[in-house]
Design a protein around this motif. Structure first.
Motif, short mmCIF file in Angstrom:
data_model
loop_
_atom_site.label_atom_id
_atom_site.label_comp_id
_atom_site.label_asym_id
_atom_site.label_seq_id
_atom_site.Cartn_x
_atom_site.Cartn_y
_atom_site.Cartn_z
N SER A 103 0.83 -1.21 0.00
CA SER A 103 0.00 0.00 0.00
C SER A 103 0.86 1.26 0.00
N ILE A 104 2.16 1.11 -0.20
CA ILE A 104 3.07 2.27 -0.16
C ILE A 104 2.73 3.26 -1.29
N ARG A 105 2.81 4.55 -0.93
CA ARG A 105 2.58 5.60 -1.95
C ARG A 105 3.70 5.59 -2.98
N ASP A 106 3.34 5.84 -4.24
CA ASP A 106 4.36 5.91 -5.30
C ASP A 106 5.41 6.98 -4.98
N SER A 107 4.94 8.15 -4.48
CA SER A 107 5.88 9.25 -4.24
C SER A 107 6.88 8.87 -3.13
N THR A 108 6.38 8.15 -2.12
CA THR A 108 7.26 7.71 -1.02
C THR A 108 8.24 6.65 -1.52
N LEU A 109 7.71 5.75 -2.33
CA LEU A 109 8.56 4.69 -2.88
C LEU A 109 9.70 5.31 -3.69
N PHE A 110 9.33 6.30 -4.50
CA PHE A 110 10.32 6.99 -5.34
C PHE A 110 11.40 7.64 -4.46
N GLU A 111 10.93 8.38 -3.46
CA GLU A 111 11.85 9.12 -2.58
C GLU A 111 12.79 8.16 -1.84
N LEU A 112 12.21 7.11 -1.26
CA LEU A 112 13.02 6.18 -0.46
C LEU A 112 13.98 5.37 -1.34
N ALA A 113 13.52 5.01 -2.54
CA ALA A 113 14.37 4.23 -3.45
C ALA A 113 15.56 5.09 -3.90
N LYS A 114 15.30 6.39 -4.07
CA LYS A 114 16.38 7.28 -4.50
C LYS A 114 17.48 7.33 -3.43
N VAL A 115 17.05 7.43 -2.18
CA VAL A 115 18.01 7.46 -1.06
C VAL A 115 18.81 6.16 -1.02
N LEU A 116 18.10 5.03 -1.20
CA LEU A 116 18.81 3.73 -1.20
C LEU A 116 19.81 3.67 -2.35
N GLY A 117 19.43 4.28 -3.48
CA GLY A 117 20.33 4.33 -4.63
C GLY A 117 21.58 5.14 -4.30
N GLU A 118 21.39 6.29 -3.65
CA GLU A 118 22.52 7.16 -3.29
C GLU A 118 23.46 6.46 -2.30
N LYS A 119 22.86 5.62 -1.45
CA LYS A 119 23.69 4.88 -0.47
C LYS A 119 24.34 3.64 -1.08
N GLY A 120 23.99 3.36 -2.33
CA GLY A 120 24.58 2.21 -3.02
C GLY A 120 23.93 0.87 -2.65
N VAL A 121 22.76 0.93 -1.96
CA VAL A 121 22.09 -0.33 -1.57
C VAL A 121 21.40 -0.96 -2.78
N ILE A 122 20.84 -0.10 -3.66
CA ILE A 122 20.20 -0.59 -4.88
C ILE A 122 20.67 0.26 -6.06
N VAL A 123 20.39 -0.22 -7.26
CA VAL A 123 20.67 0.60 -8.45
C VAL A 123 19.36 1.32 -8.79
N PHE A 124 19.29 2.61 -8.46
CA PHE A 124 18.03 3.34 -8.61
C PHE A 124 17.54 3.32 -10.06
N ALA A 125 18.46 3.46 -11.01
CA ALA A 125 18.05 3.50 -12.43
C ALA A 125 17.31 2.22 -12.83
N ALA A 126 17.62 1.11 -12.14
CA ALA A 126 16.99 -0.17 -12.51
C ALA A 126 15.53 -0.24 -12.07
N VAL A 127 15.13 0.58 -11.09
CA VAL A 127 13.74 0.52 -10.61
C VAL A 127 12.94 1.79 -10.91
N GLU A 128 13.65 2.86 -11.31
CA GLU A 128 13.00 4.16 -11.49
C GLU A 128 11.79 4.09 -12.43
N ASP A 129 11.98 3.47 -13.59
CA ASP A 129 10.89 3.40 -14.57
C ASP A 129 9.70 2.60 -14.03
N VAL A 130 10.00 1.53 -13.31
CA VAL A 130 8.93 0.68 -12.76
C VAL A 130 8.13 1.45 -11.71
N ILE A 131 8.82 2.26 -10.91
CA ILE A 131 8.12 3.05 -9.88
C ILE A 131 7.20 4.09 -10.53
#
Ligand code: IMP
Ligand code: ZN
Length: 366
Positions: A23-51
């Protein structure tokens, strides 16, 4: 069409099958995924389009589930997702929700199943824009029509929502882990936990692994709801029906004999139209078993499953049912009202919900 959509929005609704992290909001998912990307936990570009996408394919949905699991390792994030999810359901005029979530252990992050649930409850307590009644002792709200349908926070009239929690056993878990979840549910009864769910990837796990925990829950008086027949597995569906669950979810692949059992035992079915379409459980919406169950007057409730993941809302599910199966406005509100009978909360809450929907009926049908 617009008028019907508006009607579906205005009806006070009951949501009995929604997963917290779905039930997570898209905007929250986007914001949190971006932070994880900056920390190197995930590759943000790989999920950005899907979000950013609304009509996600099945593999893309699974990609996001993996991301949810990474996000849910942080207590603050869990609290935020819970808070925003309830705000969003209330904005849809959901007046009662049983929100389900899988308590998670993550030693490296200092997270136990209990601390995960405490984070969820912290999120509920943090809600200010809506009046949230989540303790088992809360069984009456302001039932005035203004409180139901308005959100005038400046004038202090807030929307009301009852929240109850279901703890999910994930099909990947062991018997011991499933038992731990049931024990936790019993410990958290006073904090709004009212039942147990079995969910997770339907092709993973064996029924006998979960049976001891589900039987224990029933013995302890905790109602259970099962994701049942999401994929063809006749033996498992039969075993599920043998333990007489209080409700089942989906029921996409049931044979006639099992349908007879469900119907004669009047087991309520949680119907998730968009979810079943997206996860490719059926070819087209007009072939959904909703039609047969509705005709048979079988107990059922329209739900979202994962409104964030599937880009839907409870109002949209009502609209989808109305536009596909030709339900009238009156039939839609009756559908919402009928769901009261299948909630796991107290009779006091059921009475309050009946009053709320009766008030809305009078107001909306004028
Ligand atoms: P959570 O329990 O709050 O983390 O919500 C997400 C979890 O719910 C997923 O990881 C799955 O275990 C479960 N879930 C969500 N949607 C479905 C579904 O359609 N079928 C089975 N399990 C699901
Ligand atoms: Zn589900």
């Amino acid at each position: 069409m617009e008028e019907l959509k508006e009607w579906c929005h205005l009806i006070p609704k009951i949501e009995l099958h929604a997963h917290l992290n779905g039930s997570i909001r898209d905007s929250t998912l986007f914001e949190l995924a971006k932070v994880l990307g900056e920390k190197g936990v995930i590759v943000f570009a790989a999920v950005e389009d899907v979000i950013m996408k609304s009509g996600r394919s099945l593999p893309e949905c699974f990609q996001l589930f993996d991301l949810f699991h990474i996000l849910a390792t942080d207590h603050e994030t869990v609290a935020r997702i819970a808070k925003e999810a309830i705000e969003d359901f209330a904005a849809e005029n959901v007046v009662y929700i049983e929100l389900r979530t899988t308590p998670k252990n993550n030693e490296s992050k200092g997270m136990t199943k209990r601390s995960y649930m405490e984070a969820v409850i912290k999120g509920l307590r943090a809600i200010e824009t809506v009046s949230v009644y989540f303790l088992n002792t809360d069984d009456s709200t302001d039932n005035s029509i203004e409180a139901i349908l308005t959100n005038d926070i400046h004038g202090a009239k807030k929307k009301n929502i009852y929240v109850r929690l279901l703890l999910s056993i994930d099909r990947r878990e062991t018997t011991a882990a499933a038992m731990e979840t049931v024990d936790l549910a019993l410990e958290l009864k006073d904090l709004g936990v009212v039942g147990i769910d079995l969910s997770g990837n339907p092709v993973v796990g064996e029924w006998n692994t979960f049976l001891p925990a589900l039987t224990y829950a029933k013995e302890q008086g905790l109602p259970i709801t099962l994701h049942c027949g999401e994929v063809p597995n006749r033996k498992e569906v039969q075993s599920m029906l043998d333990i007489c669950p209080q409700r089942i979810g989906h029921a996409c692949f049931l044979e006639n004999e099992e349908w007879e059992r469900v119907k004669s035992s009047k087991i309520p079915v949680e119907i998730c139209l968009t979810s079943n379409l997206r996860t490719q459980r059926l070819e087209s919406i007009d072939r959904h078993h909703f039609a047969d169950l509705y005709k048979a007057k079988h107990p059922m409730v329209l739900c979202t499953d994962d409104p964030g993941l599937f880009s839907t809302s409870v109002s949209n599910e009502y609209y989808l049912a109305a536009s596909t199966f030709g339900l009238s406005k009156g039939e839609l509100i009756d559908l919402a009202q009928n769901a009261i009978e299948f909630v796991f909360a107290s009779d006091g809450v059921k009475k309050a919900l009946t009053d709320i929907i009766q008030a809305a009926k009078r107001e909306l049908q004028q």
